[in-house]
Design an enzyme around this catalytic site. Structure first.
Site, PDB file in Angstrom:
ATOM      1  N   ASP A  16       0.810  -1.215   0.000  1.00 61.88           N
ATOM      2  CA  ASP A  16       0.000   0.000   0.000  1.00 61.88           C
ATOM      3  C   ASP A  16       0.842   1.262   0.000  1.00 61.88           C
ATOM      4  O   ASP A  16       2.057   1.215   0.164  1.00 61.88           O
ATOM      5  CB  ASP A  16      -0.965  -0.001   1.199  1.00 61.88           C
ATOM      6  CG  ASP A  16      -0.335  -0.517   2.492  1.00 61.88           C
ATOM      7  OD1 ASP A  16       0.904  -0.547   2.575  1.00 61.88           O
ATOM      8  OD2 ASP A  16      -1.081  -0.886   3.401  1.00 61.88           O
TER       9      ASP A  16
ATOM     10  N   ASN B 128      -7.878  -2.590  14.236  1.00 63.32           N
ATOM     11  CA  ASN B 128      -9.279  -2.831  13.868  1.00 63.32           C
ATOM     12  C   ASN B 128      -9.418  -4.053  12.944  1.00 63.32           C
ATOM     13  O   ASN B 128     -10.481  -4.291  12.384  1.00 63.32           O
ATOM     14  CB  ASN B 128      -9.886  -1.585  13.201  1.00 63.32           C
ATOM     15  CG  ASN B 128      -9.169  -1.197  11.908  1.00 63.32           C
ATOM     16  OD1 ASN B 128      -8.279  -1.909  11.445  1.00 63.32           O
ATOM     17  ND2 ASN B 128      -9.561  -0.085  11.322  1.00 63.32           N
TER      18      ASN B 128
ATOM     19  N   HIS C 123      -7.613  -4.556  10.198  1.00 67.46           N
ATOM     20  CA  HIS C 123      -7.285  -4.341   8.779  1.00 67.46           C
ATOM     21  C   HIS C 123      -5.996  -5.065   8.396  1.00 67.46           C
ATOM     22  O   HIS C 123      -5.118  -5.273   9.226  1.00 67.46           O
ATOM     23  CB  HIS C 123      -7.245  -2.842   8.411  1.00 67.46           C
ATOM     24  CG  HIS C 123      -6.060  -2.067   8.876  1.00 67.46           C
ATOM     25  ND1 HIS C 123      -6.134  -0.749   9.265  1.00 67.46           N
ATOM     26  CD2 HIS C 123      -4.755  -2.404   9.000  1.00 67.46           C
ATOM     27  CE1 HIS C 123      -4.937  -0.325   9.597  1.00 67.46           C
ATOM     28  NE2 HIS C 123      -4.081  -1.302   9.455  1.00 67.46           N
TER      29      HIS C 123
ATOM     30  N   GLU D  61      -9.925  -1.808   5.235  1.00 65.69           N
ATOM     31  CA  GLU D  61     -10.552  -1.452   6.504  1.00 65.69           C
ATOM     32  C   GLU D  61     -11.856  -2.226   6.699  1.00 65.69           C
ATOM     33  O   GLU D  61     -12.515  -2.595   5.715  1.00 65.69           O
ATOM     34  CB  GLU D  61     -10.885   0.044   6.499  1.00 65.69           C
ATOM     35  CG  GLU D  61      -9.678   0.950   6.302  1.00 65.69           C
ATOM     36  CD  GLU D  61      -8.900   1.189   7.590  1.00 65.69           C
ATOM     37  OE1 GLU D  61      -8.875   0.295   8.456  1.00 65.69           O
ATOM     38  OE2 GLU D  61      -8.311   2.264   7.720  1.00 65.69           O
TER      39      GLU D  61
HETATM   40  C1  F6R Z   1       1.413  -1.487   6.205  1.00 61.84           C
HETATM   41  C2  F6R Z   1       0.063  -2.014   6.304  1.00 61.84           C
HETATM   42  C3  F6R Z   1      -0.731  -1.977   7.563  1.00 61.84           C
HETATM   43  C4  F6R Z   1       0.057  -2.372   8.802  1.00 61.84           C
HETATM   44  C5  F6R Z   1      -0.826  -2.370  10.052  1.00 61.84           C
HETATM   45  C6  F6R Z   1      -0.024  -2.630  11.310  1.00 61.84           C
HETATM   46  O1  F6R Z   1       1.927  -1.647   4.902  1.00 61.84           O
HETATM   47  O2  F6R Z   1      -0.428  -2.469   5.317  1.00 61.84           O
HETATM   48  O3  F6R Z   1      -1.845  -2.829   7.427  1.00 61.84           O
HETATM   49  O4  F6R Z   1       0.598  -3.649   8.622  1.00 61.84           O
HETATM   50  O5  F6R Z   1      -1.458  -1.127  10.169  1.00 61.84           O
HETATM   51  O6  F6R Z   1       0.868  -1.561  11.512  1.00 61.84           O
HETATM   52  P1  F6R Z   1       2.021  -1.616  12.605  1.00 61.84           P
HETATM   53  O7  F6R Z   1       2.981  -2.662  12.191  1.00 61.84           O
HETATM   54  O8  F6R Z   1       2.650  -0.237  12.548  1.00 61.84           O
HETATM   55  O9  F6R Z   1       1.350  -1.903  13.912  1.00 61.84           O
END
Ligand code: F6R
Length: 241
Positions: free
Chosen positions: A67, A135, A137, A142
């Site tokens: 992403d 959440n 995701h 989301e």
């Molecule tokens: C990042 C991504 C997000 C993160 C998720 C967890 O490329 O796609 O889904 O993997 O938000 O983020 P952290 O590792 O910062 O807790």
């Protein structure tokens, strides 16, 4: 689904790096799906060290990132392109032409998503690394009544903007939209490696791995994939039976 729980972050990061190194050593032209956020930083550090110790070469590999924020140029230190160069790409021998990132500055974000999805179709992912949002995701898919299958533009939820504000001067500076691989793009990967750390994610780990499959917890859809490995620290895994 294989679930492994580790006592230390070092063990977890090293085990995740082993999976990538073994794959690339067996299949030098492997296609690697990568993630950003705080979770993979130690894994990338491990990969850089293995490269420096001549234990792996990424010369023939290629990568796709999950992403990117809409509206951030790759030079912005908050962009995921910047993150990837800082933590991994600038330290290894992966040729630039084999790095695939979504361009957050594309004039037409939808067309950019289609370009990316077409490339993905030509280069099926051997493995996709995932972190987990509080959440539920994965990538920026989301919770919602419906989820998009392919790479698409998404409006970020307030909780995601707030969670990611720690990387920006304030929540107001977090972009409101992102481009993300869809759930279908992710589930097409041959193997999926979900890595989660921290007590604050224990509840969502339990829901995602053992709760009902629902679009309200996008990570729960991983239960339908036959090649998922989950690496957790003790805290993140503490609610699993
Ligand atoms: C990042 C991504 C997000 C993160 C998720 C967890 O490329 O796609 O889904 O993997 O938000 O983020 P952290 O590792 O910062 O807790």
């Amino acid at each position: 689904m294989e679930i492994k729980i580790f006592d230390t972050q070092e063990q977890l990061d090293s085990s995740a790096a082993d999976i990538f190194v073994n794959l690339v050593n067996q299949k030098p032209n492997a296609v690697l799906g990568l993630a950003t956020g705080s979770t993979p930083i130690g894994i990338y550090e491990n990969l850089v060290n293995r490269f420096k110790q001549n234990k792996v070469s990424f010369k023939a590999a290629s990568t796709f990132n999950l992403d990117e924020y809409v509206g951030l140029p790759p030079e912005s230190d908050q962009s995921y392109a910047y993150y990837m160069h800082k933590h991994l790409f600038s330290h290894i021998d992966l040729p630039a032409a084999q790095i695939h990132l979504l361009n957050g500055m594309a004039d037409d974000a939808e067309a950019e998503c289609s370009r990316f999805e077409t490339l993905l179709a030509k280069h099926p992912l051997d493995i996709q690394l995932l972190g987990l949002g509080h959440n539920g995701h994965i990538a920026f898919n989301e919770p919602n009544d419906q989820l998009s299958s392919r790479t698409h533009v998404i409006k970020l939820k307030e909780e995601t903007i707030n969670a990611n504000a720690r990387f920006f001067a304030s929540a107001d500076e977090v972009p409101t939209h992102a481009m993300t691989m869809g759930i279908g793009s992710i589930l097409k990967a041959n193997k999926i490696l979900l890595v989660v750390r921290g007590a604050d994610k224990a509840e969502i780990v339990k829901k995602a791995l053992t709760g009902p499959i629902t679009t309200q917890v996008p990570a729960s859809l991983l239960q339908a994939h036959a090649g998922v490995t989950v690496l957790l620290d003790r805290e993140a895994g503490r609610m699993l039976g």
